[in-house]
Every structure is written in structure tokens, then in C-alpha cells.
Design an enzyme around this catalytic site. Structure first.
Site, PDB file in Angstrom:
ATOM      1  N   ASP A 321       0.812  -1.219   0.000  1.00 35.33           N
ATOM      2  CA  ASP A 321       0.000   0.000   0.000  1.00 35.33           C
ATOM      3  C   ASP A 321       0.849   1.274   0.000  1.00 35.33           C
ATOM      4  O   ASP A 321       0.319   2.375  -0.150  1.00 35.33           O
ATOM      5  CB  ASP A 321      -0.943   0.006   1.211  1.00 35.33           C
ATOM      6  CG  ASP A 321      -2.009  -1.072   1.083  1.00 35.33           C
ATOM      7  OD1 ASP A 321      -2.273  -1.533  -0.046  1.00 35.33           O
ATOM      8  OD2 ASP A 321      -2.584  -1.472   2.117  1.00 35.33           O
ATOM      9  N   ARG A 394      -5.204   6.468  -1.655  1.00 33.18           N
ATOM     10  CA  ARG A 394      -3.742   6.587  -1.490  1.00 33.18           C
ATOM     11  C   ARG A 394      -3.135   7.484  -2.579  1.00 33.18           C
ATOM     12  O   ARG A 394      -2.148   8.172  -2.347  1.00 33.18           O
ATOM     13  CB  ARG A 394      -3.091   5.211  -1.447  1.00 33.18           C
ATOM     14  CG  ARG A 394      -3.653   4.371  -0.298  1.00 33.18           C
ATOM     15  CD  ARG A 394      -2.723   3.327   0.237  1.00 33.18           C
ATOM     16  NE  ARG A 394      -3.461   2.383   1.062  1.00 33.18           N
ATOM     17  CZ  ARG A 394      -3.753   2.557   2.346  1.00 33.18           C
ATOM     18  NH1 ARG A 394      -3.361   3.652   2.965  1.00 33.18           N
ATOM     19  NH2 ARG A 394      -4.453   1.655   3.014  1.00 33.18           N
TER      20      ARG A 394
END
Ligand code: S3P
Length: 437
Positions: A321, A394
Site C-alpha cells: 500500500d 492513497r
């Protein structure tokens, strides 16, 4: 909504505690819903993704009571369905943008004789679910889905245990199979090509279910049938959210920041090692254990000079991530950084591999993707740009950060995507000295 960040003229300075870990918040709520009795959860992340999980379990029979706290986290008490099993919802369960909600629920529901349809937003409805449907189907569950994507209707049934080797290292797939295995008589085991985050293996025992592990083989197993028992869980801060603050402090001259109370689980913190290899000044200080997770703080200071790093495929699952933000740091580091085996990024909340390359290029950096390898050559003086989050939380935070370290402002379209995992992102940066623009 769009949001513009401008080059930051002041250092980031001070202490901040980031919100609760997303992966752990999902698991705590789901395991509590499956358990017999009442669980008390604290530090739960208050975000859209976790909200989808809380709403879903409430719709299938868990008794959920949510109380916001003054630190912005949620206290959640959950009366689980236990051995009575989940009940049929009135309509479909909307998993929103959350892959964890969808994939874990598929595993949880597979072994109960109910019919439930799972839906999601546009991004989630294009993400691959066959990786979960295949093992669960070979255990005996039945699914109706047009193309291996949401919407999916689960026709749960009696399950057989399975010994399964996954082709991708995915904590979501692993967890779905293990949770289904709790409804099958015998041992269900999962082996992965590389170790993915291990929160499930750590947290299930707190709910009274032992998990066997052979870490050398990246395999783990449960013995079913088993019913979870209620537990008290305190969720620590999210290292993936901390990664944005950490990168900001590394990149913004004069910064000196301490991020407190984050999970220092080694299956999540590989980005710290990579940034350190690049020359970042980061001190990770363990200061105890929150239930099943090691926790601690990160002391981060601005790095004058950064150099390129290579991240090999086996390291990717423990920083999967953080690749957008690591790629941004790489754009400001000297040399060619290589991120190998990052094909999974194409099926995250957006096609992150393409988006990282496009976004960095528009910022004036040099980046390319060659098959499953991401290459970023630095250092580049970043220029201003208008970038689309593509609905990906993100990316939204990564591009906002780019605006703080570029020569000109960066405008992020679809900035509201941050609500998926880190609604307090701007407040936390402001508490460290970033003026609100
Ligand atoms: C998650 C696992 C990872 C990660 C995601 C959350 C989890 O996905 O990217 O943000 O909570 O298990 P995969 O398991 O598909 O790699």
C-alpha cells in the site's frame, strides 16, 4: 471535490498519532460479529471503508453500537451472531470501495445456508474476486456472478476443508479461506508465494481460535469447525497512514516529526526499511504490545540527500500500500529506483501502476513501468500539475504530498477519496504546521 497543496515553506514539527489501522479495524469488527457474546473494540478507524464493514455486519444480525470518541476513533461494541449464524439481510450488502469488506465477507458467509448479494462502488466492482471465489467454491460454496466481479450472490452451504496454494500473496484471500475453514470439519490451510500481512493469524487467537503457522513456508491453518468467542481489542495506529506523514517529514526541509502509537508489525513496516535505505533518518522505537500487535513510534527527520533503492518482489506484500508514496520519494532521490513484481498494483482501488507513472510524469519526474517493474529515476524538481485521484485514497494523499514538495502547487481532483482510510489527513498535517490552503 478538488484540493490544492502549495510548496511548504515551513518545516513539519511535532508529535502526531495517526488513526486506527484499517486492516485491523475491519478484522476486529468482522471477528466480533462472528463471535459468541459481546466484544468491546476501541481505536477503530472512523472511515468510509470501515463504515462499510460496520454497516454490513449490522445488516446480517450483529448488534453493533458505535460511539465516537474525543480522539476521533470509534469505540464499537458488537454482539456477535456466534453459533446461530448470520441472518439474511433485507437487500444487498454494499461494500463501498472496500476490497477487505467484500473478500472477507465472502469467506465468512460461504459456510452458512443463506443467500446474500454483495455490491460495491465502480472501483470495487471491477476488482478481481475469482481469487476468492475459486478456493471457496472448491470448499463447496456456490456463487453467482457475471464475470468474477461484484455484484456476487453467495449461496452458502456446508463446506469441506481445503489445502490451498494461492498464486498471489494476498492477506484478503488468505483470510477469506481461513474464515470459511472455521465452518468446515478438519484442517484448512493456505500457503502463499510470499508472506502477506498477518493480522488475521495474530487476531483470531484473541477470539479463541488457534491458528497454526509455518513461517518458513508462508503457510497457516485453522482446525474447524470452530466458533469465535467475544474479545476486547484495542486497535493501534495505521502504519500505512503514518507512511504519508513520514514521507512528508523526510522530504520537507527542517522537519522533525514523531508519529506515535502505530502498529510496528513487520508485515506492514517494510516501507520504513526502504526509506532508510534511501537515506531517510527514521528511528522506529517499539514501546509495547497492543493485544496482538507490536506498537511504537517513528521519529522522522528531514533527509538532505536521498538515493535510489531496489525493492524486490518478495518485499512487495509488506509495503504494497506504500508504493505510491515510495515512488514519490524515489522521484526526489538520486538514481534509478526499481520496484519489482508490482503487478498487483493494477488491481488495487485504481490501476495504481499506470496512475503512479502518469502522475509522476505530469509532475515532471521520470517514471516507467516495464511489465511488472516500476522504475523511477531521480532526482527531479517537481512542477505543478492537476492530477485526478481516480477515486483512490492513497493516490489522493500521494499527490497532495507532491504539492508540498514541488516548485508549484498541485491540485488533486477527487480529493474526497481520502475519507476511505484517512479522513483526518489534512488535520494531522496542519497539527504539524502545514497551513490550510
Ligand atoms: C488488506 C490487504 C492488502 C492491502 C489492502 C488491505 C487487508 O490487499 O492492499 O489495502 O486488510 O487484508 P491484498 O490482501 O489483496 O494484497
Amino acid at each position: 471535490m478538488e484540493y490544492t497543496t502549495a510548496p511548504l515553506e515551513v518545516p513539519l514539527d511535532g508529535r502526531v498519532s495517526v488513526p486506527g489501522d484499517k486492516s485491523l479495524s475491519h478484522r476486529a469488527v468482522l471477528f466480533a460479529a462472528m463471535a459468541e457474546g459481546k466484544s468491546e473494540l476501541s481505536g477503530i478507524l472512523d472511515s468510509q471503508d470501515v463504515g462499510a464493514t460496520i454497516a454490513a455486519v449490522g445488516n446480517i444480525g450483529a448488534e453493533v453500537d458505535v460511539s465516537p470518541t474525543c480522539d476521533g476513533s470509534l469505540d464499537v461494541s458488537v454482539g456477535g451472531w456466534g453459533s446461530a449464524g448470520p441472518s439474511s439481510p433485507y437487500g444487498p450488502l454494499d461494500c463501498g470501495n472496500s476490497g477487505t469488506t467484500a473478500r472477507l465477507l465472502l469467506g465468512i458467509l460461504a459456510g452458512w445456508e443463506i443467500e446474500v448479494t454483495l455490491t460495491g462502488d465502480r472501483s470495487l466492482s471491477s476488482r478481481p474476486m475469482r481469487r476468492v471465489l475459486e478456493p471457496l467454491s472448491s470448499m463447496g460454496a456456490r456463487f453467482v456472478s457475471d464475470s468474477g466481479t461484484l455484484p456476487i450472490t453467495v449461496h452458502g452451504s456446508e463446506l469441506m476443508p481445503i489445502v490451498y496454494e494461492t498464486s498471489v500473496a494476498s492477506a484478503q484471500v488468505k483470510t477469506a479461506i481461513l474464515l470459511a475453514g472455521l465452518r468446515a470439519a478438519g484442517r484448512t490451510s493456505v500457503r502463499e508465494p510470499a508472506q502477506s500481512r498477518d493480522h488475521t493469524e495474530r487476531l483470531l487467537p484473541a477470539f479463541g481460535v488457534p491458528v497454526g503457522r509455518d513461517q518458513a513456508l508462508n503457510s497457516c491453518w485453522v482446525d474447524g469447525p470452530a466458533t469465535l468467542k467475544s474479545a476486547s481489542v484495542r486497535v493501534p495506529g495505521d502504519p500505512s497512514s503514518a507512511a504519508f506523514i513520514t514521507a512528508a517529514a523526510v522530504l520537507i526541509p527542517g522537519s522533525d516529526v514523531t508519529v506515535t502509537g502505530i502498529a510496528l508489525n513487520p508485515t506492514r513496516t517494510a516501507y520504513i526499511d526502504v526509506m532508510k535505505r534511501m537515506g531517510a533518518d527514521i528511528l522506529a522505537k517499539p514501546d509495547g504490545v497492543h493485544g496482538t500487535e507490536p506498537v511504537g513510534s517513528l521519529h522522522v527527520r528531514h533527509a538532505n540527500r536521498l538515493r535510489a533503492a531496489t525493492v524486490t518482489a518478495d518485499q512487495i506484500p509488506s509495503l504494497v500500500d506504500e508504493i505510491p508514496v515510495l515512488a514519490l520519494v524515489a522521484a526526489l532521490a538520486e538514481g534509478v529506483s526499481r520496484f519489482e513484481g508490482v503487478g498487483e498494483l493494477r488491481v488495487k482501488e485504481s490501476d495504481r501502476l499506470t496512475a503512479i507513472v502518469d502522475g509522476l510524469k505530469r509532475l515532471g519526474a521520470r517514471a516507467s513501468a516495464e511489465e511488472d517493474t516500476l522504475l523511477v529515476e531521480g532526482p527531479s524538481a517537481l512542477r505543478g500539475a492537476r492530477l485526478d485521484s481516480l477515486g483512490d485514497h492513497r493516490l489522493a494523499m500521494c499527490w497532495a504530498l507532491a504539492g508540498l514538495v514541488a516548485r508549484e502547487p498541485v491540485t488533486v481532483e477527487g480529493f474526497e477519496a481520502i475519507d476511505v482510510s484517512y479522513p483526518r489527513f489534512l488535520d494531522d498535517l496542519a497539527s504539524l504546521g502545514m497551513p490550510h490552503t
